[in-house]
Design an enzyme around this catalytic site. Structure first.
Site, PDB file in Angstrom:
ATOM      1  N   ASP A  51       0.579  -1.148   0.090  1.00  0.00           N
ATOM      2  CA  ASP A  51      -0.077   0.061  -0.005  1.00  0.00           C
ATOM      3  C   ASP A  51       0.928   1.350  -0.024  1.00  0.00           C
ATOM      4  O   ASP A  51       2.173   1.066   0.146  1.00  0.00           O
ATOM      5  CB  ASP A  51      -1.074   0.094   1.154  1.00  0.00           C
TER       6      ASP A  51
HETATM    7  C1  GLC Z   1      -4.165   4.546  -0.483  1.00  0.00           C
HETATM    8  C2  GLC Z   1      -5.055   3.248   0.146  1.00  0.00           C
HETATM    9  C3  GLC Z   1      -5.126   2.196  -1.176  1.00  0.00           C
HETATM   10  C4  GLC Z   1      -4.960   2.810  -2.212  1.00  0.00           C
HETATM   11  C5  GLC Z   1      -3.695   3.328  -2.690  1.00  0.00           C
HETATM   12  C6  GLC Z   1      -3.341   4.136  -3.938  1.00  0.00           C
HETATM   13  O1  GLC Z   1      -3.626   4.916   0.600  1.00  0.00           O
HETATM   14  O2  GLC Z   1      -4.856   2.688   1.244  1.00  0.00           O
HETATM   15  O3  GLC Z   1      -6.469   1.678  -0.980  1.00  0.00           O
HETATM   16  O4  GLC Z   1      -5.013   1.908  -3.420  1.00  0.00           O
HETATM   17  O5  GLC Z   1      -3.289   4.276  -1.212  1.00  0.00           O
HETATM   18  O6  GLC Z   1      -4.140   5.233  -3.849  1.00  0.00           O
END
Ligand code: GLC
Length: 702
Positions: A264
């Site tokens: 993430d």
């Molecule tokens: C965000 C979220 C995740 C998302 C990623 C890209 O912080 O936790 O769900 O896909 O970053 O935006």
């Protein structure tokens, strides 16, 4: 060895260390240090997002032209390995569908597949070929803002939606240019963050991890998702992004997942903040060793893997394994053959009439009728109707969280949509302030109150400590409902709110969630009877914040809740059961359940359970018939009910249909006291039910 693996071997054999590390690096499209980084092969993917909280805003930066420009630069690199463009396509791209929590309320996996099929067609038309969805976090604490993005509290329902979303995004052949590689996220247990506070730690026992939080991911892997995203959270002391047991032993060792894991946002670098790594170099080594293949935005892989390799903290084999996985999914996505997007597609494939129709149908099927005293709904024989509340002119407020590509101008404002749909002869007044509403209510035949929360209170890092309606709305409802006209409450929200006192003052109530760009028209159709509500709750509705976390599949306790005797409640100031239970929802008709039949009193390998469902009302209606079981004695305590099946069926007035479910022994299996997985002999209860607190009850032996 199929030709993809041979092609990967061939390519891998030519790659330098720098080029290998480059494939594991995913920078943002924004602030990209020029196209040279791409020409040097130092990025394997681009995330089309403008920042860590992209879900809370809009950016219309995705276009085929922009992606093609970046792709051209990447193809100029020595080996010309194409970029995989990723973006959060969570519930539609330009055609914004109801939030996933609302989609779960449809109990209709086919609808969820259709929604994500459209999302794939639209997103791929602007160069995206990888979405960071479906989000499969089981959520039982409505304070958590991200409950909006998943499919609710139940593992069985979420697993079925996971399969449907994967089918919708990827289809049978994810190499087709109008398909998206899916991403099961956030692996795992993120929804159990303490206090509903995003990014906080979670303590989850092994049996609960195995039987509640992991099953949706296992279903997604079995459905063939190409990627998995490791979660931010500290799970039982080990951050998910550094958790080798989860990412390698279970995900790959037990389930055979052969795609790749993306971290993430910056969660690799954040291992240092978690305090399990001294610095970014150690964090990167930990993550790679755990089984994280691609680094979303932190840059730790790009900066430190070469040094980590030199000083032996990672091995060549680990590095090659990660690169191989990324190249495998790129080959499966067909981007070696078709790296570019046809710019002509966007004008053809986006926001089509069919997409809007599906968005309208989805909004119809996801709204939940909670209350309808004296059949006030659908509204009829009313000449003047007052529509009041902060949503009367809503456009983008209907989208919900994670709708970066949504556009307010695509939405017919709610008041206009209502005027278009309302029957001739009905005069609608709209009041966006309490004083105007009060002055009009006296002269209205009925009042519709549109309340709830703005999407900004929903989604990532948007947690609330108080589940009541936002400030001032209860007072507004009390004042207007106090006038004494028939009053309907509609709630727009990204979570179940504690609407106990509000709902007590009105005669009818609809939970509309955040219903997407066609939500207003769908709501009007339901209010005026052009469509009938068919949604059922995918989450328990709490009476008050203090009940969180609350869910139906709880353990019996040594002092079970009982109507009689001293142990009928756990709070002195509140009944313990939810305001409305999981699976609950009314329709514009009524259904009766009768004649439960169980194929035998003792289950061999399967057992069928059936019942007769009759529409005993005057209108056609859709019932979601649910199958629950209870394992009465186990080596560990077992939930008082567990959903094991559901079927939507539409019946005409007076029509009866027998609904049948087949239970297999594996449906009764769980993580037992000795850690093994399987069923245990003994007595089981079974219900065919309209929701988790009712139904026809039977018993059988295993
Ligand atoms: C965000 C979220 C995740 C998302 C990623 C890209 O912080 O936790 O769900 O896909 O970053 O935006």
């Amino acid at each position: 060895m199929n030709d993809i693996e041979e092609r990967i071997d061939h390519l891998l054999g030519q790659m330098t260390l720098e080029e290998k590390i480059g494939q594991l690096n995913q920078p943002m499209i924004h602030g990209l240090p020029g196209l040279d980084l791409l020409r040097q092969g130092k990025a394997g993917s681009i995330i089309n997002a403008f920042g860590a909280l992209s879900g809370q805003g809009f950016d219309h930066l995705s276009s085929a032209e922009a992606c093609n420009t970046l792709q051209k630069a990447a193809l100029e690199s020595r080996l010309g390995i194409p970029l995989l463009f990723g973006r959060d396509i969570i519930h539609g791209q330009r055609t914004v569908f109801p939030i996933p929590l609302a989609q779960a309320a449809s109990f209709n996996p086919t609808l969820v597949e259709q929604i994500n099929r459209v999302a794939a067609r639209e997103a791929s038309a602007v160069g995206i070929r990888w979405t960071f969805a479906p989000m499969l976090d089981i959520a039982r604490d409505a304070r958590w803002g991200r409950i909006a993005e998943g499919y609710g509290e139940d593992p069985y329902l979420t697993a079925r939606m996971a399969e449907a979303a994967a089918r919708g995004f990827q289809g049978d052949d994810v190499s087709q240019p109008d398909r998206l590689v899916a991403c099961a996220k956030h692996y795992v247990g993120y929804g159990a963050a303490e206090g509903g506070r995003d990014y906080e730690q979670a303590e989850i026992s092994e049996p609960t991890l195995r039987d509640v939080y992991l099953p949706p991911f296992r279903a997604a892997v079995a459905a063939g998702v190409g990627t998995v995203m490791s979660a931010f959270l500290d799970l039982n002391g080990v951050p998910a992004t550094a958790n080798r047991r989860l990412l390698t032993d279970i995900l790959r060792g037990e389930w055979g997942f052969d795609g790749f894991v993306v971290s993430d946002w910056e969660s690799i670098g954040e291992l240092a903040q978690h305090g399990v790594a001294e610095d970014r170099a150690q964090a990167a080594a930990l993550a790679l060793h755990a089984g994280v293949d691609m680094d979303m935005v932190s840059g730790a892989y790009q900066e430190t893997l070469a040094e980590n390799l030199r000083c032996g903290r990672i091995s060549d084999a680990e590095l090659d394994t990660a690169v191989r996985r990324v190249l495998r999914i790129k080959h499966r996505a067909g981007i070696f053959e078709r790296p570019f997007t046809d710019p002509e597609r966007a004008s053809r494939d986006i926001l089509t009439a069919e997409a809007r129709d599906l968005a309208r149908q989805a909004a119809r099927e996801t709204m939940v009728l909670l209350k309808n005293d004296r059949n006030l709904l659908p509204l009829r024989d009313m000449r003047r109707i007052l529509v009041a509340g902060p949503f009367v002119h809503a456009t983008a407020e209907l989208f919900g969280t994670w709708t970066m590509d949504g556009r307010a101008e695509d939405v017919v404002p709610l008041d206009q949509a209502f005027r278009q749909i309302a029957p001739t002869g009905v005069e609608l007044w709209f009041a966006a302030t309490p004083d105007l509403a009060l002055s009009r209510a006296h002269y209205a035949d009925a009042v519709i109150l549109l309340m709830g929360e703005h999407p900004a209170r929903s989604g990532e890092n948007a947690n609330v400590s108080d589940l009541n309606l936002p400030p001032g709305q209860l007072e507004w409802i009390t004042a207007v409902a106090g006038i004494g006209k028939p009053t309907v409450l509609v709630v727009f929200a990204g979570r179940p709110l504690a609407i106990t006192r509000a709902i007590a003052q009105v005669q009818a109530a609809i939970y509309a969630w955040h219903p997407g760009l066609e939500g207003a028209a769908a709501l009007a159709e339901i209010l005026f009877g052009l469509a009938a509500p068919s949604g059922r709750l995918p989450v328990s509705m709490p009476r008050a914040t203090g009940q969180a976390p609350i869910y139906y599949a709880r353990k019996p306790s040594g002092r079970p809740l009982r109507e009689d005797g001293p142990f009928r409640t756990r709070y002195v100031d509140l009944p313990t059961v939810p305001l409305y239970p999981f699976g609950y929802g009314l329709t514009y008709t009524r259904f009766s359940y009768s004649d439960l039949r169980i194929s035998s009193q003792r289950m061999r390998d399967t057992l069928t359970v059936s019942a007769l469902i009759t529409n005993v009302g005057e209108r056609a209606g859709t019932e979601v018939v649910q199958l629950y079981i209870r394992d009465l004695v186990g080596s560990l305590t077992r939930p008082i009910r567990e959903l094991k099946g559901f079927q939507r069926m539409t019946l005409q007035p007076g029509e009866s249909r027998r609904v049948q479910f087949t239970l297999r022994e594996e449906d009764l299996a769980f993580t037992r006291a000795d850690g093994s997985w399987g069923a245990e002999p003994g007595r089981f209860k079974v219900w065919i039910a309209p929701h988790c607190e009712a139904g026809l009850e039977g018993e059988f032996m295993l």
